[in-house]
Design a protein around this motif. Structure first.
Motif, PDB file in Angstrom:
ATOM      1  N   ALA A 252       0.817  -1.215   0.000  1.00 14.95           N
ATOM      2  CA  ALA A 252       0.000   0.000   0.000  1.00 14.95           C
ATOM      3  C   ALA A 252       0.852   1.266   0.000  1.00 14.95           C
ATOM      4  O   ALA A 252       0.455   2.291  -0.578  1.00 14.95           O
ATOM      5  N   THR A 264      -5.127   4.395   1.325  1.00 15.78           N
ATOM      6  CA  THR A 264      -4.931   2.988   1.684  1.00 15.78           C
ATOM      7  C   THR A 264      -3.668   2.804   2.504  1.00 15.78           C
ATOM      8  O   THR A 264      -3.635   2.021   3.468  1.00 15.78           O
ATOM      9  N   GLN A 267      -4.348   4.035   6.016  1.00 18.79           N
ATOM     10  CA  GLN A 267      -5.203   3.103   6.738  1.00 18.79           C
ATOM     11  C   GLN A 267      -4.390   1.927   7.269  1.00 18.79           C
ATOM     12  O   GLN A 267      -4.570   1.486   8.412  1.00 18.79           O
TER      13      GLN A 267
END
Length: 500
Positions: A252, A264, A267
């Motif tokens: 990511a 992403t 996260q």
């Protein structure tokens, strides 16, 4: 008439004789001598001095120091400056909790002084050690001009260099001694920027000439990318996240985490941070302590130093000390304003308290009127209470990456030891190992174990240009606190120019 002329001649001869007394005979200022140390009942094995040096008389900017002579041969042993980080943290952190001349034990009764005994692993076994509160507004240091409390890396280096020049004028007997600069955590910025100023001053012929030989940095902030990208691999390598979490964040974030902006990636990073939230950031081996105070969040954590004091119960506020650095996982080193720990804790934890830390011993000792008087420090009424880490200053990181400065210093002949406690998650060894390797110097001492006695104390790799990287096995962020014997060993060997 003849008698008067004779008297005048004698007076002139006396003055001329004084003018030609070697500086080394004049000695340290008697007014700075620490005659007794409250809480300590024995005989001091060496002389102690403390007081203020003005770095800007117009502004009234005064920096406070505590100087401990070597227990070996003060006349020839090195002089070592020690700086704690923060920014905003007092170097009495190192004095009290790490490598100072005393071991501090909690007071038997409230409002009484801590008990002091001699520290068998104090760094003044090997050197004359100079502890400095810097910049102004930190610890006992202060300024009469409030605007001075807005400062940054470059101004701090200028002020500390000015301090050193005046200090060596006050202590001329130490001008010929080898001089080293040392520090940890955010002092990873303080040490190289100051070292560069000292080196430039020597080259420019600034007097007095400082006999500067090199520097030491422990778990030090260095470079935003190297520091920021080091944390996730460290967390994975220590077994704190799964291989799937590691692979996901690598994919990511494309293997770079320090300046993440993509949703992403962020996260995945937040998932990792949540996974290690209950781990002691300063030493992942240390269990967390959860005080029963209603004034603290339930997840506030304290390391070994708090548990040595025993559990504290009841509704009163617990003051805690920090292990050196003002950046948690979510804030890698970047240009601009650097949050102090009190302001950072308020933003992240809705509390002025710093997680994992306890400063009650330092707080009770350094705020005692008898201690301030004995140490020649200004009273609390004059400059306010002593705090381990203050919110008095507004501090800016304005010096950029330290890597070009390290390159300049080491290629100019100055020796450097970059050391890391290998279980520190705050400024992981993975970053320090990476940036020292990135300099591209020839490896002169291949990666190997180094020993104290017959035990492995850590691992080291030596480079050309007198650069050494070393880890300390099982240690956290403040190496001399966690591993005092090993810290004294590498300190002595580095000062003696011996391989670890």
């Amino acid at each position: 008439m003849g008698a008067s002329v004779a008297a005048m001649a004698l007076l002139l001869c006396a003055c001329l004789s004084l003018a030609f007394v070697p500086l080394s005979v004049l000695g340290a200022p008697a007014s700075a001598a620490v005659e007794s140390v409250p809480g300590f009942s024995g005989t001091l094995p060496s002389k102690h001095y403390s007081g203020y040096v003005s770095v800007n008389e117009t502004h009234g900017r005064e920096l406070f120091y505590y100087f401990v002579e070597s227990e070996g041969n003060p006349a020839t042993d090195p002089v070592v400056l020690w700086l704690n980080g923060g920014p905003g943290c007092s170097s009495f952190d190192g004095f009290i909790y790490e490598h100072g001349p005393f071991k501090f034990e909690p007071a038997a009764e409230s409002n009484s002084l801590p008990k002091l005994t001699l520290n068998p692993y104090s760094w003044n076994k090997a050197a004359n050690v100079l502890y400095l509160d810097s910049p102004a507004g930190v610890g006992y240091s202060y300024s009469k001009t409030r605007a001075d409390y807005i400062t940054g890396d470059l101004q701090t280096a200028l002020d500390t260099h000015a301090f050193l020049l005046k200090w060596f004028e006050d202590y001329p007997e130490y001008q010929a001694n080898p001089f080293f600069i040392s520090g940890e955590s955010y002092a990873g910025i303080y040490v190289p920027t100051l070292s560069r100023n000292v080196a430039h001053g020597i080259k420019a012929g600034v007097k007095p000439v400082i006999n500067f030989k090199g520097y030491l940095v422990g778990n030090g902030c260095t470079d935003d990318q190297f520091d920021g990208d080091a944390i996730v691999p460290f967390i994975y390598g220590m077994g704190l996240i799964s291989v799937d979490m590691y692979k996901n964040v690598q994919t990511a974030c494309n293997g770079s985490y320090w300046n993440a902006t993509e949703k992403t990636c962020l996260q995945n990073l937040n998932d990792i941070y949540a996974d290690v939230d209950a781990v002691n950031i300063y030493d992942i081996l240390e269990p967390c302590y959860y005080p029963e105070s209603s004034s603290l969040r339930s997840n506030t954590r304290l390391p070994q130093s708090f548990r040595r004091l025993g559990e504290t119960k009841g509704p009163h506020k617990i003051r805690k000390r920090q292990f050196g650095r003002a950046y948690p996982l979510r804030l890698p080193l970047k240009a601009g304003r650097v949050p102090t720990w009190p302001s950072l804790s308020h933003a992240l934890f809705d509390s002025e308290n710093v997680p994992c830390t306890d400063d009650r011993i330092a707080d009770s000792w350094l705020n005692h009127a008898s201690v301030r008087a004995a140490l020649h420090a200004k009273s609390a009424a004059d400059i306010g209470p002593w705090e381990l880490c203050t919110n008095n200053i507004i501090f800016y990181h304005d010096a950029g990456s330290m890597i070009p400065i390290h390159r300049e210093l080491t290629t100019s002949g100055y020796r450097a030891l970059i050391y890391s406690g290998d279980h520190d998650m705050c400024v992981p060894y993975t970053g320090s190992e990476a940036w020292t390797s990135s300099l591209g110097y020839k490896v002169t001492d291949q990666w190997r174990a180094w020993f104290v006695g017959r035990q492995v104390a850590g691992y080291t790799q030596g480079y050309a240009n007198n650069l050494t990287f070393a880890t300390i096995k099982g240690s956290g962020h403040t190496v001399p606190e966690y591993k005092p014997a090993e810290a004294l060993a590498f300190f002595q060997r580095f000062l003696s120019a011996e391989p670890l």
